[in-house]
Scaffold this motif. Structure first.
Motif, PDB file in Angstrom:
ATOM      1  N   PHE A  38      58.892  20.978  72.446  1.00  0.00           N
ATOM      2  CA  PHE A  38      59.822  22.461  72.478  1.00  0.00           C
ATOM      3  C   PHE A  38      59.251  23.349  73.523  1.00  0.00           C
ATOM      4  CE2 PHE A  38      60.458  20.104  68.679  1.00  0.00           C
ATOM      5  CZ  PHE A  38      62.148  20.239  68.507  1.00  0.00           C
ATOM      6  N   ASN A  39      58.411  22.981  74.469  1.00  0.00           N
ATOM      7  CA  ASN A  39      57.837  24.190  75.459  1.00  0.00           C
ATOM      8  C   ASN A  39      59.025  24.399  76.386  1.00  0.00           C
ATOM      9  OD1 ASN A  39      56.043  25.661  76.497  1.00  0.00           O
ATOM     10  ND2 ASN A  39      55.491  24.097  78.038  1.00  0.00           N
ATOM     11  N   ASN A  40      59.933  23.430  76.787  1.00  0.00           N
ATOM     12  CA  ASN A  40      60.870  23.930  77.661  1.00  0.00           C
ATOM     13  C   ASN A  40      62.132  24.659  77.336  1.00  0.00           C
ATOM     14  OD1 ASN A  40      59.249  22.551  79.408  1.00  0.00           O
ATOM     15  ND2 ASN A  40      59.976  20.590  78.846  1.00  0.00           N
ATOM     16  N   LEU A  41      62.203  25.376  76.453  1.00  0.00           N
ATOM     17  CA  LEU A  41      63.301  25.994  76.085  1.00  0.00           C
ATOM     18  C   LEU A  41      63.536  27.580  76.161  1.00  0.00           C
ATOM     19  CD1 LEU A  41      63.782  24.522  72.312  1.00  0.00           C
ATOM     20  CD2 LEU A  41      64.913  23.959  74.469  1.00  0.00           C
ATOM     21  N   GLY A  42      62.938  27.921  77.183  1.00  0.00           N
ATOM     22  CA  GLY A  42      62.935  29.330  77.535  1.00  0.00           C
ATOM     23  C   GLY A  42      62.344  30.222  76.737  1.00  0.00           C
ATOM     24  N   LYS A  43      62.838  31.222  76.001  1.00  0.00           N
ATOM     25  CA  LYS A  43      62.244  32.173  75.248  1.00  0.00           C
ATOM     26  C   LYS A  43      61.910  31.576  73.849  1.00  0.00           C
ATOM     27  CE  LYS A  43      62.846  36.052  77.166  1.00  0.00           C
ATOM     28  NZ  LYS A  43      61.505  36.960  77.523  1.00  0.00           N
ATOM     29  N   ILE A  44      60.735  31.580  73.498  1.00  0.00           N
ATOM     30  CA  ILE A  44      60.285  30.545  72.555  1.00  0.00           C
ATOM     31  C   ILE A  44      59.765  31.139  71.350  1.00  0.00           C
ATOM     32  CG2 ILE A  44      59.788  28.632  74.246  1.00  0.00           C
ATOM     33  CD1 ILE A  44      56.772  29.395  74.199  1.00  0.00           C
ATOM     34  N   GLU A  45      59.745  32.507  71.057  1.00  0.00           N
ATOM     35  CA  GLU A  45      59.184  33.190  69.945  1.00  0.00           C
ATOM     36  C   GLU A  45      59.814  32.439  68.612  1.00  0.00           C
ATOM     37  OE1 GLU A  45      60.475  34.952  72.365  1.00  0.00           O
ATOM     38  OE2 GLU A  45      58.750  35.978  72.980  1.00  0.00           O
ATOM     39  N   ASP A  46      61.046  31.822  68.557  1.00  0.00           N
ATOM     40  CA  ASP A  46      61.361  31.393  67.448  1.00  0.00           C
ATOM     41  C   ASP A  46      60.675  30.095  67.380  1.00  0.00           C
ATOM     42  OD1 ASP A  46      62.731  30.564  69.776  1.00  0.00           O
ATOM     43  OD2 ASP A  46      64.678  30.711  69.060  1.00  0.00           O
ATOM     44  N   ILE A  47      60.310  29.217  68.170  1.00  0.00           N
ATOM     45  CA  ILE A  47      59.958  28.000  68.185  1.00  0.00           C
ATOM     46  C   ILE A  47      58.253  28.200  67.830  1.00  0.00           C
ATOM     47  CG2 ILE A  47      58.766  25.830  69.546  1.00  0.00           C
ATOM     48  CD1 ILE A  47      61.478  26.765  71.354  1.00  0.00           C
ATOM     49  N   ILE A  48      57.672  29.316  68.289  1.00  0.00           N
ATOM     50  CA  ILE A  48      56.192  29.623  67.955  1.00  0.00           C
ATOM     51  C   ILE A  48      56.369  29.948  66.370  1.00  0.00           C
ATOM     52  CG2 ILE A  48      54.470  31.291  68.218  1.00  0.00           C
ATOM     53  CD1 ILE A  48      55.196  31.614  71.071  1.00  0.00           C
ATOM     54  N   VAL A  49      57.145  30.600  66.082  1.00  0.00           N
ATOM     55  CA  VAL A  49      57.262  31.002  64.445  1.00  0.00           C
ATOM     56  C   VAL A  49      57.719  29.999  63.771  1.00  0.00           C
ATOM     57  CG1 VAL A  49      58.809  32.280  62.765  1.00  0.00           C
ATOM     58  CG2 VAL A  49      58.202  33.307  65.011  1.00  0.00           C
ATOM     59  N   ALA A  50      58.419  28.991  63.988  1.00  0.00           N
ATOM     60  CA  ALA A  50      58.451  27.625  63.498  1.00  0.00           C
ATOM     61  C   ALA A  50      57.145  26.801  63.263  1.00  0.00           C
ATOM     62  CB  ALA A  50      59.665  26.851  63.865  1.00  0.00           C
ATOM     63  N   ILE A  51      56.594  26.934  64.337  1.00  0.00           N
ATOM     64  CA  ILE A  51      55.233  26.126  64.421  1.00  0.00           C
ATOM     65  C   ILE A  51      54.125  26.891  63.653  1.00  0.00           C
ATOM     66  CG2 ILE A  51      53.233  25.425  65.847  1.00  0.00           C
ATOM     67  CD1 ILE A  51      55.328  24.552  68.215  1.00  0.00           C
ATOM     68  N   GLY A  52      54.100  28.151  63.827  1.00  0.00           N
ATOM     69  CA  GLY A  52      53.501  28.968  62.907  1.00  0.00           C
ATOM     70  C   GLY A  52      53.488  28.849  61.479  1.00  0.00           C
ATOM     71  N   GLU A  53      54.866  28.642  61.037  1.00  0.00           N
ATOM     72  CA  GLU A  53      55.012  28.386  59.705  1.00  0.00           C
ATOM     73  C   GLU A  53      54.313  27.257  59.037  1.00  0.00           C
ATOM     74  OE1 GLU A  53      59.428  30.846  59.109  1.00  0.00           O
ATOM     75  OE2 GLU A  53      59.448  28.655  59.716  1.00  0.00           O
ATOM     76  N   ILE A  54      54.475  25.982  59.885  1.00  0.00           N
ATOM     77  CA  ILE A  54      53.914  24.885  59.468  1.00  0.00           C
ATOM     78  C   ILE A  54      52.135  25.264  59.718  1.00  0.00           C
ATOM     79  CG2 ILE A  54      53.323  22.595  60.145  1.00  0.00           C
ATOM     80  CD1 ILE A  54      56.084  22.634  61.689  1.00  0.00           C
ATOM     81  N   LEU A  55      51.838  25.535  60.522  1.00  0.00           N
ATOM     82  CA  LEU A  55      50.221  26.001  60.421  1.00  0.00           C
ATOM     83  C   LEU A  55      49.659  26.950  59.289  1.00  0.00           C
ATOM     84  CD1 LEU A  55      49.694  26.758  64.451  1.00  0.00           C
ATOM     85  CD2 LEU A  55      48.972  24.614  62.971  1.00  0.00           C
ATOM     86  N   ILE A  56      50.404  27.875  58.678  1.00  0.00           N
ATOM     87  CA  ILE A  56      49.883  28.579  57.611  1.00  0.00           C
ATOM     88  C   ILE A  56      49.901  27.720  56.556  1.00  0.00           C
ATOM     89  CG2 ILE A  56      50.539  30.666  58.663  1.00  0.00           C
ATOM     90  CD1 ILE A  56      52.877  31.184  56.999  1.00  0.00           C
ATOM     91  N   THR A  57      50.503  26.656  56.252  1.00  0.00           N
ATOM     92  CA  THR A  57      50.310  25.871  55.068  1.00  0.00           C
ATOM     93  C   THR A  57      49.160  25.085  55.193  1.00  0.00           C
ATOM     94  OG1 THR A  57      51.594  23.978  56.056  1.00  0.00           O
ATOM     95  CG2 THR A  57      53.004  25.687  54.908  1.00  0.00           C
ATOM     96  N   TYR A  58      48.424  25.026  56.303  1.00  0.00           N
ATOM     97  CA  TYR A  58      47.243  24.217  56.454  1.00  0.00           C
ATOM     98  C   TYR A  58      45.988  24.991  55.778  1.00  0.00           C
ATOM     99  CZ  TYR A  58      49.110  21.572  60.210  1.00  0.00           C
ATOM    100  OH  TYR A  58      49.802  20.703  61.157  1.00  0.00           O
ATOM    101  N   TYR A  59      45.045  24.255  55.268  1.00  0.00           N
ATOM    102  CA  TYR A  59      43.879  24.885  54.747  1.00  0.00           C
ATOM    103  C   TYR A  59      42.884  25.567  55.921  1.00  0.00           C
ATOM    104  CZ  TYR A  59      39.116  25.236  53.034  1.00  0.00           C
ATOM    105  OH  TYR A  59      37.696  25.723  52.665  1.00  0.00           O
ATOM    106  N   LYS A  60      42.697  25.041  57.029  1.00  0.00           N
ATOM    107  CA  LYS A  60      42.241  25.475  58.120  1.00  0.00           C
ATOM    108  C   LYS A  60      43.220  25.553  59.291  1.00  0.00           C
ATOM    109  CE  LYS A  60      37.295  24.774  57.624  1.00  0.00           C
ATOM    110  NZ  LYS A  60      36.148  23.860  58.166  1.00  0.00           N
ATOM    111  N   VAL A  61      43.058  26.317  60.286  1.00  0.00           N
ATOM    112  CA  VAL A  61      43.761  26.476  61.523  1.00  0.00           C
ATOM    113  C   VAL A  61      42.913  26.323  62.901  1.00  0.00           C
ATOM    114  CG1 VAL A  61      45.817  27.385  63.079  1.00  0.00           C
ATOM    115  CG2 VAL A  61      45.908  27.423  60.310  1.00  0.00           C
ATOM    116  N   PHE A  62      43.280  25.702  63.608  1.00  0.00           N
ATOM    117  CA  PHE A  62      42.296  25.799  64.755  1.00  0.00           C
ATOM    118  C   PHE A  62      42.284  27.162  65.662  1.00  0.00           C
ATOM    119  CE2 PHE A  62      42.132  25.095  69.583  1.00  0.00           C
ATOM    120  CZ  PHE A  62      40.833  24.876  69.805  1.00  0.00           C
ATOM    121  N   VAL A  63      41.233  27.592  65.973  1.00  0.00           N
ATOM    122  CA  VAL A  63      41.280  28.988  66.426  1.00  0.00           C
ATOM    123  C   VAL A  63      42.243  29.350  67.784  1.00  0.00           C
ATOM    124  CG1 VAL A  63      39.122  28.495  68.007  1.00  0.00           C
ATOM    125  CG2 VAL A  63      39.592  30.917  67.205  1.00  0.00           C
ATOM    126  N   GLY A  64      42.298  28.201  68.391  1.00  0.00           N
ATOM    127  CA  GLY A  64      43.269  28.384  69.803  1.00  0.00           C
ATOM    128  C   GLY A  64      44.651  28.515  69.208  1.00  0.00           C
TER     129      GLY A  64
END
Length: 116
Positions: A38-64
């Motif tokens: 999904f990197n090639n869609l231009g403005k990607i705040e919404d994509i980052i948010v969608a991925i972030g929503e998935i990540l915050i369900t993890y027990y641990k999240v990679f520092v990067g």
């Protein structure tokens, strides 16, 4: 967001994430594939948010991921997407950004990029 509406993009990212998970290569691989696909869609705040929503369900999240997503979302300016989103979508995006930033600030940090 040329190919999808605002809501369709969030749904599509969730579907693609589940598809990548079904390949049994783990969460880290699925997230990496999402970011790449999904990197090639231009403005990607919404994509980052969608991925972030998935990540915050993890027990641990990679520092990067925590650092990258936090930095990018902290720089978000509504004016950048005013012509692309309706007022309702913009309000929803603001709520989602705050949820992701708050969730990432509370998550346990994982310093091993290869762990699952």
């Amino acid at each position: 967001m040329e190919d999808w509406t605002y809501n369709e993009l969030f749904e599509t990212i969730q579907e693609v994430y589940q598809e990548f998970l079904s390949q049994n290569r783990g969460h880290s691989h699925a997230i990496a594939r999402l970011a790449d696909d999904f990197n090639n869609l231009g403005k990607i705040e919404d994509i980052i948010v969608a991925i972030g929503e998935i990540l915050i369900t993890y027990y641990k999240v990679f520092v990067g991921y925590v650092e990258g997503i936090t930095k990018r979302l902290s720089m978000f300016k509504e004016a950048d997407v005013t012509n692309e989103l309706t007022e309702e979508e913009l309000a929803d995006l603001d709520i989602r950004i705050e949820k992701v930033l708050d969730g990432l600030s509370k998550t346990e940090i994982d310093y091993n990029p290869y762990s699952e």
